[in-house]
Motif scaffolding. Sequence first.
Motif, PDB file in Angstrom:
ATOM      1  N   LEU A  88       0.286   5.601 -23.636  1.00  0.00           N
ATOM      2  CA  LEU A  88      -0.324   6.905 -23.402  1.00  0.00           C
ATOM      3  C   LEU A  88       0.557   8.053 -23.852  1.00  0.00           C
ATOM      4  O   LEU A  88       0.173   9.223 -23.726  1.00  0.00           O
ATOM      5  CB  LEU A  88      -0.651   7.068 -21.903  1.00  0.00           C
ATOM      6  CG  LEU A  88      -1.488   5.962 -21.264  1.00  0.00           C
ATOM      7  CD1 LEU A  88      -1.735   6.278 -19.792  1.00  0.00           C
ATOM      8  CD2 LEU A  88      -2.810   5.781 -22.001  1.00  0.00           C
ATOM      9  N   THR A  89       1.764   7.753 -24.343  1.00  0.00           N
ATOM     10  CA  THR A  89       2.705   8.806 -24.715  1.00  0.00           C
ATOM     11  C   THR A  89       3.483   8.408 -25.953  1.00  0.00           C
ATOM     12  O   THR A  89       3.682   7.222 -26.242  1.00  0.00           O
ATOM     13  CB  THR A  89       3.678   9.094 -23.556  1.00  0.00           C
ATOM     14  OG1 THR A  89       4.573  10.139 -23.948  1.00  0.00           O
ATOM     15  CG2 THR A  89       4.480   7.856 -23.172  1.00  0.00           C
ATOM     16  N   GLU A  90       3.950   9.420 -26.679  1.00  0.00           N
ATOM     17  CA  GLU A  90       4.818   9.180 -27.832  1.00  0.00           C
ATOM     18  C   GLU A  90       6.271   9.024 -27.407  1.00  0.00           C
ATOM     19  O   GLU A  90       7.118   8.603 -28.213  1.00  0.00           O
ATOM     20  CB  GLU A  90       4.691  10.338 -28.822  1.00  0.00           C
ATOM     21  CG  GLU A  90       3.288  10.474 -29.407  1.00  0.00           C
ATOM     22  CD  GLU A  90       3.160  11.722 -30.265  1.00  0.00           C
ATOM     23  OE1 GLU A  90       4.115  12.522 -30.271  1.00  0.00           O
ATOM     24  OE2 GLU A  90       2.113  11.888 -30.916  1.00  0.00           O
ATOM     25  N   ALA A  91       6.588   9.374 -26.175  1.00  0.00           N
ATOM     26  CA  ALA A  91       7.967   9.290 -25.698  1.00  0.00           C
ATOM     27  C   ALA A  91       8.385   7.832 -25.574  1.00  0.00           C
ATOM     28  O   ALA A  91       7.566   6.948 -25.312  1.00  0.00           O
ATOM     29  CB  ALA A  91       8.103   9.994 -24.352  1.00  0.00           C
ATOM     30  N   ASP A  92       9.655   7.585 -25.741  1.00  0.00           N
ATOM     31  CA  ASP A  92      10.225   6.250 -25.586  1.00  0.00           C
ATOM     32  C   ASP A  92      10.513   6.016 -24.108  1.00  0.00           C
ATOM     33  O   ASP A  92      11.394   6.646 -23.522  1.00  0.00           O
ATOM     34  CB  ASP A  92      11.518   6.142 -26.404  1.00  0.00           C
ATOM     35  CG  ASP A  92      12.186   4.776 -26.265  1.00  0.00           C
ATOM     36  OD1 ASP A  92      11.611   3.875 -25.605  1.00  0.00           O
ATOM     37  OD2 ASP A  92      13.297   4.621 -26.812  1.00  0.00           O
ATOM     38  N   LEU A  93       9.757   5.131 -23.464  1.00  0.00           N
ATOM     39  CA  LEU A  93       9.927   4.854 -22.042  1.00  0.00           C
ATOM     40  C   LEU A  93      10.798   3.626 -21.796  1.00  0.00           C
ATOM     41  O   LEU A  93      10.890   3.161 -20.649  1.00  0.00           O
ATOM     42  CB  LEU A  93       8.560   4.647 -21.377  1.00  0.00           C
ATOM     43  CG  LEU A  93       7.582   5.825 -21.451  1.00  0.00           C
ATOM     44  CD1 LEU A  93       6.331   5.501 -20.626  1.00  0.00           C
ATOM     45  CD2 LEU A  93       8.218   7.129 -20.960  1.00  0.00           C
ATOM     46  N   SER A  94      11.448   3.126 -22.827  1.00  0.00           N
ATOM     47  CA  SER A  94      12.313   1.957 -22.629  1.00  0.00           C
ATOM     48  C   SER A  94      13.491   2.325 -21.736  1.00  0.00           C
ATOM     49  O   SER A  94      13.793   3.509 -21.523  1.00  0.00           O
ATOM     50  CB  SER A  94      12.837   1.459 -23.981  1.00  0.00           C
ATOM     51  OG  SER A  94      13.762   2.393 -24.524  1.00  0.00           O
ATOM     52  N   ASN A  95      14.167   1.308 -21.230  1.00  0.00           N
ATOM     53  CA  ASN A  95      15.298   1.547 -20.344  1.00  0.00           C
ATOM     54  C   ASN A  95      16.385   2.336 -21.074  1.00  0.00           C
ATOM     55  O   ASN A  95      17.043   3.194 -20.480  1.00  0.00           O
ATOM     56  CB  ASN A  95      15.845   0.222 -19.820  1.00  0.00           C
ATOM     57  CG  ASN A  95      16.667   0.403 -18.562  1.00  0.00           C
ATOM     58  OD1 ASN A  95      16.319   1.185 -17.680  1.00  0.00           O
ATOM     59  ND2 ASN A  95      17.777  -0.306 -18.471  1.00  0.00           N
ATOM     60  N   ALA A  96      16.566   2.049 -22.360  1.00  0.00           N
ATOM     61  CA  ALA A  96      17.573   2.776 -23.128  1.00  0.00           C
ATOM     62  C   ALA A  96      17.113   4.201 -23.437  1.00  0.00           C
ATOM     63  O   ALA A  96      17.891   5.156 -23.381  1.00  0.00           O
ATOM     64  CB  ALA A  96      17.866   2.039 -24.428  1.00  0.00           C
ATOM     65  N   GLY A  97      15.836   4.355 -23.742  1.00  0.00           N
ATOM     66  CA  GLY A  97      15.326   5.666 -24.124  1.00  0.00           C
ATOM     67  C   GLY A  97      15.026   6.564 -22.936  1.00  0.00           C
ATOM     68  O   GLY A  97      14.979   7.787 -23.083  1.00  0.00           O
TER      69      GLY A  97
END
Length: 813
Positions: free
Chosen positions: A595-604
């Motif tokens: 739902l988002t372009e943001a990086d939701l990974s643990n690193a990001g």
Amino acid sequence: MALPSHARAVIIGGGIIGCSVAYHLTKHGWKDVVLLERKKLTSGTTWHAAGLVRGMLYSGNLTRLARYSIELYRKLEKETGQATGLKQNGSISIATNEERWDELRRGASLAHAFGVDAEPITPKQVAEKYPLMNTSDLLGAIFFPNDGQCNPADTAMALAKGARVGGARIFEDTRVAAVLKQDGRVTGVRTEDGHEIKSDIVVNCGGMWAREIGLMAGVGVPLHAAEHFYVVTEPMDVPSNLPVMRDMDACAYYKEDAGKLLIGAFEPHAKPWGMNGIRADFCFDELPEDFDHFQPILEGAIHRVPKLGETGIRKFFNGPESFSPDQRYLLGEAPELKNFFVAAGFNSIGIQSAGGAGMALASWIAEGHPPFDLWDVDIRRMMPHQNRKTYLYDRVSEALGLLYAMHWPYRQYETARGIRRTPLYQRLQENNACFGDVAGWERPNWFAPNGVEPKYKYSFKRQNWFPHCAEEVKATREKVGLYDQSTFAKFLVRGADAEAQLQRICASDVGGAPGRAVYTQWLNERGGIEADLTVTRIAEDAYWIVTAAVTAVRDKHWLMRNLEPGARVTVDDITNAYAVIGVMGPNSRALLQPLTEADLSNAGFPFGASKEINIGHATVRATRISYMGELGWELYVPTEFAVGVFDTIVAAGGPHGLKLCGMHAMDVCRIEKAYRHWGHDITDEDTPLEAGLGFAVAWDKNVNFIGRDALLKQKGQKLPKRLLQFALENPEPLLYHNEPIYRNGERVGHTSSANYGHHLGRAIAMGYVHHEAGVDADWVASGKWEIEVGLKREPARASLKPIYDPTSGRMKV
């Protein structure tokens, strides 16, 4: 005696509360104390009070105040020469059904938690102690041997006499017409005849008039008068040693009155009074009789005491008393005006509370802080809307009757509802939310499945929503839950000195680059926790502070009072500008990432990070943090975009097992994770070290934050008081908080918060325990632990660490 032009403290109101405050201020050595009474001492409510005194209220510290009152009244006659009429014949609370018997037994356990004697007795023993009573329908009763009664007017006069001996001056027939103030601080009062008394401290003990006195000062004092009824019989040879008796199922109390019986009522639907103000000449007045209104109480009384059927009524009394919106009195410094203090709204327990409340407020005034945690009655718990007449009229009609109604766990108010609604309210209602009332907000407590009415069915056992809450907890722990957390209070702190000021006030380090949310406490000089919240730096000169809805007024007041003079800082309440959607659970990343372009990974997007991201068509502030102990994000959404973002998440949630979840599930999850709740598990008399929150203290930051010196004295020491987590061995009993905790058969504390841990499969709780030699892991592990539930001790496991996910690994994946 002429009115002075100056006093160190001016007290408005000459009932038992005002007299007690004056008496106790003189005990602190304050000689220059003036008490102003509009008519005659005791002429408002005190003179007609029933005079019941009991040694227990519904929290540990309020019980301390109630017990102090009894001890004070016991010694006042010797000190002042004025009798108080105190008789400690005990009191009996009877049960005529299983639900009430459950409540009374749990209440007796609560009494034990606070060191109050409370004995279960059989109907036969009730008859021996109270020969007049029909006991045929009793299941049991609880006897409180140290309770009793006093003469309210005499007790007030004894306090007034003691105050005069201590140097206080008391003026009757002197009405205050204005409260004087300047630059946010009270400066004195003006009487009706125009005389001004300059004063550093003004105390509003105005009883039924306290709200109007507050309005003079620009201060909210939410209370409203209601009619309170009792009858006094003709003489009927009532023994002078008869205990006070409470038949709460019949809404009645009974006390001996010079060979007669006084029978009073707390009926379910009360009659508010004084909506258009109270007459200026009101003094020792009675209200009109309403026999029809009292008739059901009298019929029940004849059943309970059959002799009443052949005894006449000497006096039918109706007099006004003041009630607050939540049945707890109002005490402390008003947040709107410095050095303006309040002691009012005593909800028919003014006599039993007066000694302790006067002592506590006098200490608060003289020492600059309360003597111990008084959040239960702190006036800063009140919200501005609660001072409106329409709200008070509706709520007081319910509040009076709740004194004797069943005190169900999770009971919700029925009146004055729907006042504050989040942007998501309609969506949640469409999804069968059952709402609760907190600080005027309608919050979803649980969600009913299709075909189930979203309505509480109360019990001390498993209530009707129990299995639905279990499913919400399961979704949060195993898949993903959506929570409406919009009722969080939110403050925007801006200015060139924002960082410097918050570093002084916060125990954690809130410096560093923008984009980080920090969990922190605000401490007092004694190291006690005044607030528990998150501080997020959003720019070099701007921070968001997020805290609980119920502490919004208190926390803002603490912040404003602790900013240094001249600091270049502004504080704005932005609560209503943002909805908050919590997306919590192991599937939360998988749900939100598409739902988002943001990086939701643990690193990001690591734990504790806070960034502006796009979701759907909106820009939101996403903060990776959780009160449930799971991977998740709090999404701060501009109000106008809230429904759209909600719809976007819900539409995508099906494949991930998304479930709408309520506040009950959140409470279960946070207690399983041993997350503290301010006002229950942490208060202004608990330090972070005692509460197990030392990890949140920035010991080495280059700022001498408030409370640091006090904490350094504790650091590295064995602490005689620590907060533990508990889980019952038996999966059947339920815990609600304030249950006594035993180690090796010795009472060492009581639970501070509790719920049923659906994931852990048993009741869980937190609570402080005490051991003078120090509470450490070895002492905890070597003890046999029990928690008393309804007079029965249940084996329990105790732990210094969270029982669920002690390393917090689940949040940080």
